[in-house]
Design a protein around this motif. Structure first.
Motif, PDB file in Angstrom:
ATOM      1  N   MET A 272       3.631   3.246   8.435  1.00 15.50           N
ATOM      2  CA  MET A 272       2.759   4.414   8.506  1.00 15.50           C
ATOM      3  C   MET A 272       3.225   5.469   7.515  1.00 15.50           C
ATOM      4  N   GLU A 273       2.295   5.829   6.634  1.00 15.36           N
ATOM      5  CA  GLU A 273       2.614   6.770   5.573  1.00 15.36           C
ATOM      6  C   GLU A 273       2.589   8.203   6.061  1.00 15.36           C
ATOM      7  N   HIS A 274       3.465   9.010   5.461  1.00 17.64           N
ATOM      8  CA  HIS A 274       3.461  10.458   5.676  1.00 17.64           C
ATOM      9  C   HIS A 274       3.762  11.130   4.345  1.00 17.64           C
ATOM     10  N   SER A 300       6.858  -1.188  -0.121  1.00 15.48           N
ATOM     11  CA  SER A 300       6.109  -1.027  -1.369  1.00 15.48           C
ATOM     12  C   SER A 300       4.744  -0.383  -1.091  1.00 15.48           C
ATOM     13  N   HIS A 301       4.054  -0.854  -0.074  1.00 13.99           N
ATOM     14  CA  HIS A 301       2.754  -0.277   0.290  1.00 13.99           C
ATOM     15  C   HIS A 301       2.912   1.206   0.661  1.00 13.99           C
ATOM     16  N   GLU A 302       3.832   1.481   1.542  1.00 18.08           N
ATOM     17  CA  GLU A 302       3.923   2.846   2.092  1.00 18.08           C
ATOM     18  C   GLU A 302       4.373   3.872   1.063  1.00 18.08           C
ATOM     19  N   PHE A 303       5.289   3.480   0.170  1.00 23.64           N
ATOM     20  CA  PHE A 303       5.751   4.485  -0.802  1.00 23.64           C
ATOM     21  C   PHE A 303       4.627   4.866  -1.766  1.00 23.64           C
ATOM     22  N   PHE A 304       3.755   3.907  -2.065  1.00 20.89           N
ATOM     23  CA  PHE A 304       2.620   4.217  -2.947  1.00 20.89           C
ATOM     24  C   PHE A 304       1.738   5.308  -2.326  1.00 20.89           C
ATOM     25  N   HIS A 305       1.710   5.348  -1.002  1.00 25.98           N
ATOM     26  CA  HIS A 305       0.932   6.365  -0.292  1.00 25.98           C
ATOM     27  C   HIS A 305       1.478   7.783  -0.522  1.00 25.98           C
ATOM     28  N   ALA A 306       2.747   7.913  -0.935  1.00 24.35           N
ATOM     29  CA  ALA A 306       3.278   9.266  -1.192  1.00 24.35           C
ATOM     30  C   ALA A 306       2.400   9.953  -2.239  1.00 24.35           C
ATOM     31  N   ALA A 334      -8.009   4.672  -0.677  1.00 25.85           N
ATOM     32  CA  ALA A 334      -6.779   5.178  -0.061  1.00 25.85           C
ATOM     33  C   ALA A 334      -5.912   4.027   0.462  1.00 25.85           C
ATOM     34  N   GLU A 335      -6.531   3.057   1.129  1.00 29.04           N
ATOM     35  CA  GLU A 335      -5.770   1.924   1.671  1.00 29.04           C
ATOM     36  C   GLU A 335      -5.871   0.675   0.792  1.00 29.04           C
ATOM     37  N   GLY A 336      -7.074   0.383   0.309  1.00 29.00           N
ATOM     38  CA  GLY A 336      -7.263  -0.857  -0.453  1.00 29.00           C
ATOM     39  C   GLY A 336      -6.515  -0.862  -1.777  1.00 29.00           C
ATOM     40  N   TYR A 407     -11.233  -2.811   5.012  1.00 24.37           N
ATOM     41  CA  TYR A 407     -11.246  -2.016   3.774  1.00 24.37           C
ATOM     42  C   TYR A 407      -9.948  -2.184   2.998  1.00 24.37           C
ATOM     43  N   TYR A 408      -8.894  -2.674   3.636  1.00 22.82           N
ATOM     44  CA  TYR A 408      -7.670  -3.028   2.889  1.00 22.82           C
ATOM     45  C   TYR A 408      -8.001  -4.175   1.928  1.00 22.82           C
ATOM     46  N   THR A 409      -8.625  -5.211   2.476  1.00 24.01           N
ATOM     47  CA  THR A 409      -8.958  -6.388   1.686  1.00 24.01           C
ATOM     48  C   THR A 409     -10.045  -6.064   0.668  1.00 24.01           C
TER      49      THR A 409
HETATM   50 ZN   LIG Z   1      -1.649   2.034   4.010  1.00 21.31          ZN
END
Ligand SMILES: [Zn+2]
Length: 627
Positions: A272-274, A300-306, A334-336, A407-409
């Protein structure tokens, strides 16, 4: 965000303006004290004081939603033994106007609320307390009050006696190691906190602009130094590679970014990103061979959300509503796109096998091409389904497996199409990295008036405009958005992938197909919804039907498969079935060709990789990080 939520937001903004007009003493912080008197009973004791409360009832609430989550979670359900007092310690009644709220009237300008809250679920959304840790997602833990959303917060944690716990959080540190601050409610709710006997490591990275960023890795784990070293070094590779995509790191306001890793076999799985941290959890032991690299995927996924969603933020999520479910048509981006980059960065940083990266990144496209859901909803509309599909549970059945694509896919497939299209049409001079940098420059980097607030969130029209600028071609941007993002078409992936030396091909050419291979079990029962538009669906078969015989042969294990093997696409199959209520019928299935797709390297398909393809592939999948 719902129209109703907007009304609430403007109401809160008005109250905030009013508060800002009051003298400075009115800005005294809201103070919390959170303790764990008996962690074996999985509850926290919370003591919160709201000073300078305006006249009228204080509206104290538990959140119904949590940043990065789109369904309702009703955190009020776990609150018990709530009591309210005024500034002199006089007990005050708390009424319940709705399931999420306690109204406290008759106060003297100060309201103190004391309550217990239960939680035993490790992930990025809930609260988990046991003798090994207090793993807190703030919306699941802390009650707040309407109209106080711009007040600063001071929070002190009191760890259980005799346990060697230390805190890790994105909350701002103070001189007291157990006391932290947050500038406002949005930031407080966005700040998960882990208290445990965890391992904390720090490393520093530097962006191309020369600015340094401090990264902390806080691990609650049951492994040894070797695994922790491997994890931290992998995280560092990921952080460096992502810094190269954007050219710089965000300003991590408390002075650091924190990975809150929870890897204990009795835990839960999530990422979970913050804004300045992430919860990355898995119910595993890092001692398991290969496990560290497996869990780094989520890192890797979550840090990109920063960057992407925390700062490059859709207008629909800003400010985040804690009172309603939040709806956004931009989760494909945002997610995909984050999903796409999470995997791409694993390849660029050398943590996943480069050879597998192309086919791996193409998997999302294959799913989207063949999913029946694309007949009904675009990437934007799939995003808007999140309140019903993101950790949401329904009692009644849904037909999401035939009308919905994550929406991720979907977004990862769009990202692949856009990355390859930009590279293709510019001969490698422009890529999706340039698009993300443009989104960062215009929507992310300017920041907001305080940490926790985003000043220039983007709309769908902004995302389209940035593509026109980056590609230098408005018509291309319009066509791409009209067809693949707001429309329901798919890009020409076979041609785009061939530029990088990959072949998109039928997995089973010439093989007859009527629907999923496991359409019916051995007894002939169709246990799942039949994909919309498949030959079986078109023949009128669906979930609950029981196949009695196939072309006159009594149904048994293998009978359907044998019938399909004996036929070609275009042939007919006669099926007798019995359905709900006992009626029997006959369906004629017109068989199609198995639509299953595969992506392989041109080499594996018996071709030769050209030097152009090799260069294209290397520019796409190769490392960008500076040594
Ligand atoms: Zn995400």
């Amino acid at each position: 965000m719902h129209a109703a939520a907007r009304l609430v937001t403007s109401h809160l903004t008005w109250l905030a303006c009013l508060a800002a007009a009051l003298p400075a003493f009115a800005q005294a912080p809201v103070t919390y004290r959170v303790s764990f008197p008996a962690p074996e009973h999985h509850y926290a004791q919370v003591d919160v004081t709201f000073p300078n409360v305006p006249e009228g009832a204080l509206e104290a609430r538990m959140s119904r939603s949590s940043p990065g989550r789109y369904a309702l979670h009703e955190y009020a359900k776990n609150v018990f033994e709530l009591q309210a007092f005024d500034g002199k310690g006089r007990a005050l009644p708390a009424s319940r106007p709705n399931p999420y709220q306690w109204d406290v009237a008759g106060h003297d300008g100060t309201v103190r609320i004391v309550y217990k809250v239960y939680g035993d679920h490790v992930d990025g959304t809930y609260l988990a307390i046991d003798p090994t840790h207090a793993h807190m997602n703030m919306p699941a833990t802390l009650l707040w009050a309407r109209g106080f959303d711009r007040r600063s917060v001071r929070i002190t944690f009191e760890p259980p006696k005799g346990l060697a716990w230390v805190p890790a959080t994105q909350l701002y540190p103070t001189d007291d190691p157990w006391t932290f601050t947050a500038p406002n409610l949005q930031y407080l709710m966005d700040s998960p906190t882990e208290l445990s006997a965890q391992t904390i490591r720090t490393f520093t990275v530097r962006g191309a602009d020369g600015r340094e960023a401090s990264i902390r890795v806080a691990l609650h784990h049951d492994a040894g130094d070797r695994e922790v070293n491997e994890y931290v070094s992998g995280a560092e590779k990921i952080v460096r590679e992502q810094g190269a995509v954007f050219g710089e790191y965000p300003e991590f306001e408390p002075g650091h970014y924190t990975f809150l890793g929870d890897y204990v076999p009795w835990g839960g799985g999530d990422g979970m990103e913050h804004r300045n941290s992430t919860v990355v959890a898995a119910p595993v032991s890092l001692r398991t061979p290969g496990m560290v690299v497996d869990v780094l995927d989520t890192v890797s996924h979550e840090f990109f959300h920063a960057w992407n969603v925390e700062r490059i933020r859709p207008r629909t999520l800003e400010p985040f509503s804690f009172e309603e479910a939040n709806i956004s048509g931009e989760l494909w981006l945002a997610e995909g796109f984050t999903q796409y980059y999470g995997n791409l960065i694993m390849a660029r940083s050398g943590l996943s096998r480069r050879d597998d990266a192309g086919p791996g990144l193409a998997r999302a496209a294959i799913t989207v091409i063949n999913s029946p859901g694309r007949q009904f909803r675009s990437a934007v509309q799939m995003s808007q389904m999140a309140p019903f599909t993101d950790a949401a549970r329904s009692v009644d059945r849904t037909n999401f497996n035939t009308t919905f694509i994550s929406y991720y896919t979907y977004g990862a497939a769009v990202a692949l199409a856009l990355d390859l299209s930009l590279r293709d049409r510019s001969n490698g001079n422009v890529s999706l990295d340039d698009y993300m940098r443009a989104m960062w420059r215009i929507h992310g980097r300017p920041g907001g008036s305080e940490a926790g607030l985003v000043g220039k969130p983007y709309t769908l029209a902004d995302a389209r405009a940035r593509l026109a600028e980056v590609s230098g071609d408005r018509a291309f941007a319009d066509e791409f958005f009209d067809k693949y993002i707001e429309g329901r078409e798919v890009a020409d992936y076979a041609r785009l992938l061939s530029r990088a030396g990959y072949v998109l091909r039928k997995r089973n050419p010439g093989v007859a197909w009527m629907g999923p291979a496991n359409l019916a079990d051995g007894s002939g029962t169709i246990n799942n919804l039949v994909p919309w538009g498949s030959p079986a669906f078109n023949a009128g078969l669906d979930q609950g039907d029981v196949i009695l015989d196939v072309d006159g042969r009594a149904m048994a294990g293998g009978v359907l498969q044998a019938a399909l093997r004996a036929r070609k696409p275009g042939d007919r199959l006669t099926i007798t079935y019995k359905r709900r209520g006992g009626a029997t019928g006959t369906a004629t299935v017109v068989l199609a060709e198995d639509p299953a797709l595969d992506v392989v390297t041109v080499e594996a398909a018996g071709g030769t990789l050209t030097s152009d393809q090799r260069a294209f592939r290397e520019a796409w999948l190769g490392s960008k990080a500076r040594p």
